[in-house]
Structure formats: structure tokens, C-alpha cells
Design an enzyme around this catalytic site. Structure first.
Site, PDB file in Angstrom:
ATOM      1  N   ASN A   1       0.848  -1.196   0.000  1.00  0.00           N
ATOM      2  CA  ASN A   1       0.000   0.000   0.000  1.00  0.00           C
ATOM      3  C   ASN A   1       0.880   1.241   0.000  1.00  0.00           C
ATOM      4  O   ASN A   1       2.035   1.201   0.438  1.00  0.00           O
ATOM      5  CB  ASN A   1      -0.884   0.006   1.251  1.00  0.00           C
ATOM      6  CG  ASN A   1      -1.840   1.193   1.285  1.00  0.00           C
ATOM      7  OD1 ASN A   1      -2.459   1.532   0.262  1.00  0.00           O
ATOM      8  ND2 ASN A   1      -1.962   1.842   2.427  1.00  0.00           N
ATOM      9  N   HIS A  48       0.802   5.304   1.329  1.00  0.00           N
ATOM     10  CA  HIS A  48       0.102   6.200   2.253  1.00  0.00           C
ATOM     11  C   HIS A  48       0.746   7.585   2.173  1.00  0.00           C
ATOM     12  O   HIS A  48       1.977   7.690   2.178  1.00  0.00           O
ATOM     13  CB  HIS A  48       0.198   5.646   3.684  1.00  0.00           C
ATOM     14  CG  HIS A  48      -0.578   6.453   4.671  1.00  0.00           C
ATOM     15  ND1 HIS A  48      -1.931   6.267   4.885  1.00  0.00           N
ATOM     16  CD2 HIS A  48      -0.208   7.476   5.482  1.00  0.00           C
ATOM     17  CE1 HIS A  48      -2.350   7.132   5.787  1.00  0.00           C
ATOM     18  NE2 HIS A  48      -1.329   7.881   6.167  1.00  0.00           N
ATOM     19  N   ASP A  72      -2.625   0.634   7.952  1.00  0.00           N
ATOM     20  CA  ASP A  72      -1.360   1.389   7.897  1.00  0.00           C
ATOM     21  C   ASP A  72      -0.297   0.903   8.883  1.00  0.00           C
ATOM     22  O   ASP A  72       0.576   1.683   9.285  1.00  0.00           O
ATOM     23  CB  ASP A  72      -1.615   2.896   8.139  1.00  0.00           C
ATOM     24  CG  ASP A  72      -2.604   3.470   7.149  1.00  0.00           C
ATOM     25  OD1 ASP A  72      -2.584   3.041   5.980  1.00  0.00           O
ATOM     26  OD2 ASP A  72      -3.392   4.355   7.538  1.00  0.00           O
ATOM     27  N   GLU A  88       4.188  10.639  -4.978  1.00  0.00           N
ATOM     28  CA  GLU A  88       3.679   9.258  -4.906  1.00  0.00           C
ATOM     29  C   GLU A  88       3.811   8.539  -6.239  1.00  0.00           C
ATOM     30  O   GLU A  88       4.251   7.381  -6.289  1.00  0.00           O
ATOM     31  CB  GLU A  88       2.189   9.262  -4.514  1.00  0.00           C
ATOM     32  CG  GLU A  88       1.927   9.575  -3.070  1.00  0.00           C
ATOM     33  CD  GLU A  88       0.447   9.396  -2.724  1.00  0.00           C
ATOM     34  OE1 GLU A  88      -0.133   8.365  -3.070  1.00  0.00           O
ATOM     35  OE2 GLU A  88      -0.122  10.315  -2.111  1.00  0.00           O
TER      36      GLU A  88
HETATM   37  C1  GRF Z   1      -3.143   8.421  -2.470  1.00  0.00           C
HETATM   38  O1  GRF Z   1      -2.862   9.636  -1.837  1.00  0.00           O
HETATM   39  C2  GRF Z   1      -2.621   7.256  -1.664  1.00  0.00           C
HETATM   40  O2  GRF Z   1      -1.486   7.574  -0.916  1.00  0.00           O
HETATM   41  C3  GRF Z   1      -3.750   6.947  -0.735  1.00  0.00           C
HETATM   42  O3  GRF Z   1      -4.914   7.225  -1.458  1.00  0.00           O
HETATM   43  C4  GRF Z   1      -4.639   8.152  -2.509  1.00  0.00           C
HETATM   44  C5  GRF Z   1      -5.062   7.496  -3.769  1.00  0.00           C
HETATM   45  O4  GRF Z   1      -5.001   8.351  -4.888  1.00  0.00           O
HETATM   46  N1  GRF Z   1      -3.668   5.604  -0.245  1.00  0.00           N
HETATM   47  P1  GRF Z   1      -5.208   7.712  -6.321  1.00  0.00           P
HETATM   48  O5  GRF Z   1      -6.543   6.966  -6.281  1.00  0.00           O
HETATM   49  O6  GRF Z   1      -4.074   6.797  -6.595  1.00  0.00           O
HETATM   50  O7  GRF Z   1      -5.273   8.870  -7.265  1.00  0.00           O
END
Ligand code: GRF
Length: 199
Positions: free
Chosen positions: A107, A109, A150, A179
Site C-alpha cells: 500500500n 500512504h 497502515d 507518490e
Molecule cells: C493516495 O494519496 C494514496 O497515498 C492513498 O490514497 C490516494 C489514492 O489516490 N492511499 P489515487 O486513487 O491513486 O489517485
């Protein structure tokens, strides 16, 4: 080619970044399946645009205790999934999926866990909490998934500086951009063995 299965509830921009990296050859991996609990998830539209198999699995489609868990696990296995990638998935992962993919579910976060994680800490809640706490640093965490929100073992983290002028919205935008690149980068390291999923 590592076979990737996705769980996504919403926008799916991280999933998109990973699919793009597979298609461009940056990642030696192949997306095989996208499952969502949310029939309106943009992630499903994105998946269909790339010709990926999709499924909607939630309490309405699969009522009863444990039904969703089994309904997710079976197609993940049938698709030959080697790694399950959570990309904005809002539901807890059930015991069947965890047992079928031990140390094989990851995952992302949008904070430096263990800070600002846990139940209810998602989306803007996270960035609001960072601003409210006056933190001067936040970031991105990629971790293994276990039966607690988490709390799985941290695989990699990337810091993001909080500037004095930041709002939760500006921070959210900057963290999300990190990300996309970081998820692809870390996946590449998992596939190459530079990052080990086994403790
Ligand atoms: C991201 O900020 C991720 O860290 C969290 O949820 C959000 C998902 O965004 N788990 P997306 O759906 O990938 O645009």
C-alpha cells in the site's frame, strides 16, 4: 514479468502511473486485474481504457461476512497475480486475501507513517492533520499490508518538505506527484529484489 493485481476505490492516479510504467517498459511487470468496491471509481474507467480485466466487489454484490474477501481472493489467484497493489483502496484487507498473498500486498500512504496513519486517516484528512500539527516534514510511505490499517512493515519512505505557505490542498498536490514516481520506483526495486518483501 511480474503480474500485478490492483485494488482501488477512487481516482486511481497511482494505478495509472504504474500501468503507464509497465507499458513504457520502465517496469518489468504486467497489470492483470483491477478490483474496486466502488462502481463509480475512475480507476475502473482507466483500467478499461488499458484493456484490463475489472471487477466490482462490495457488500451489495457480495453480502454476508467474509463474502467480499473470498470474492476478491479468487479472481486475484485466477489471474495469476504475484503482487497485490493497493492504490487508494478504502476497505480493510480480509484474512483470506492476506493468507493467499503473504507479504505480497503493498500500500501507499500519503504521510511518513507511523505519523498520521490508521483508521479514518486518508485523503485530505492526512494533509489537514499535518498542517494542524505544524509538522515541517511529511511524505510518502510504501508498506506491506496486514490486518491493521497502515501498520504493516514499512518498505520505503520519501520525505516532502512542508513550506510555511502550504495549505492541506497545496501539500496534497505535491505529495501526490511524489507518490506517482515513488510507487513506480519502489515497485521496480521490489521486482529487482533490491527491496525484500520477506522480513
Ligand atoms: C493516495 O494519496 C494514496 O497515498 C492513498 O490514497 C490516494 C489514492 O489516490 N492511499 P489515487 O486513487 O491513486 O489517485
Amino acid at each position: 514479468m511480474m503480474r500485478l493485481g490492483f485494488l482501488a476505490s477512487g481516482r486511481g492516479s497511482n494505478m495509472q502511473a504504474i500501468i503507464d510504467a509497465c507499458e513504457s517498459g520502465r517496469l518489468p511487470a504486467r497489470p492483470v486485474l483491477v478490483i474496486s468496491n466502488n462502481a463509480d471509481a475512475i480507476a475502473l474507467v482507466r483500467a478499461a481504457e488499458h484493456g484490463l480485466e475489472t471487477a466490482i466487489i462490495n457488500q451489495t454484490t457480495h453480502p454476508g461476512p467474509g463474502a467480499c474477501d473470498g470474492a476478491i481472493t479468487q479472481p486475484m489467484q485466477d489471474a495469476g497475480t504475484e503482487l497485490v497493489i493497493l492504490a487508494g483502496y478504502m476497505k480493510k484487507i480480509g484474512p483470506q486475501l492476506l493468507a493467499a498473498f503473504p507479504d505480497r500486498i503493498i500500500n501507499i500512504h500519503p504521510s511518513l507513517l507511523p505519523r498520521h496513519g490508521g483508521q479514518g486517516m486518508y485523503g485530505m484528512h492526512v494533509h489537514n492533520a499535518v498542517i494542524a500539527a505544524g509538522d515541517d516534514e511529511t511524505g510518502v510511505t510504501i508498506h506491506l499490508v496486514n490486518n491493521e490499517y497502515d501498520r504493516g512493515r514499512i518498505l520505503a519512505q520519501h520525505p516532502v518538505q512542508v513550506e510555511p505557505y502550504d495549505t492541506a490542498e497545496t501539500l496534497a498536490e505535491r505529495v501526490l506527484a511524489v507518490e506517482h514516481d515513488f510507487y513506480v520506483d519502489v515497485l521496480g526495486k521490489i521486482i529487482s529484489g533490491d527491496i525484500s518483501l520477506q522480513g
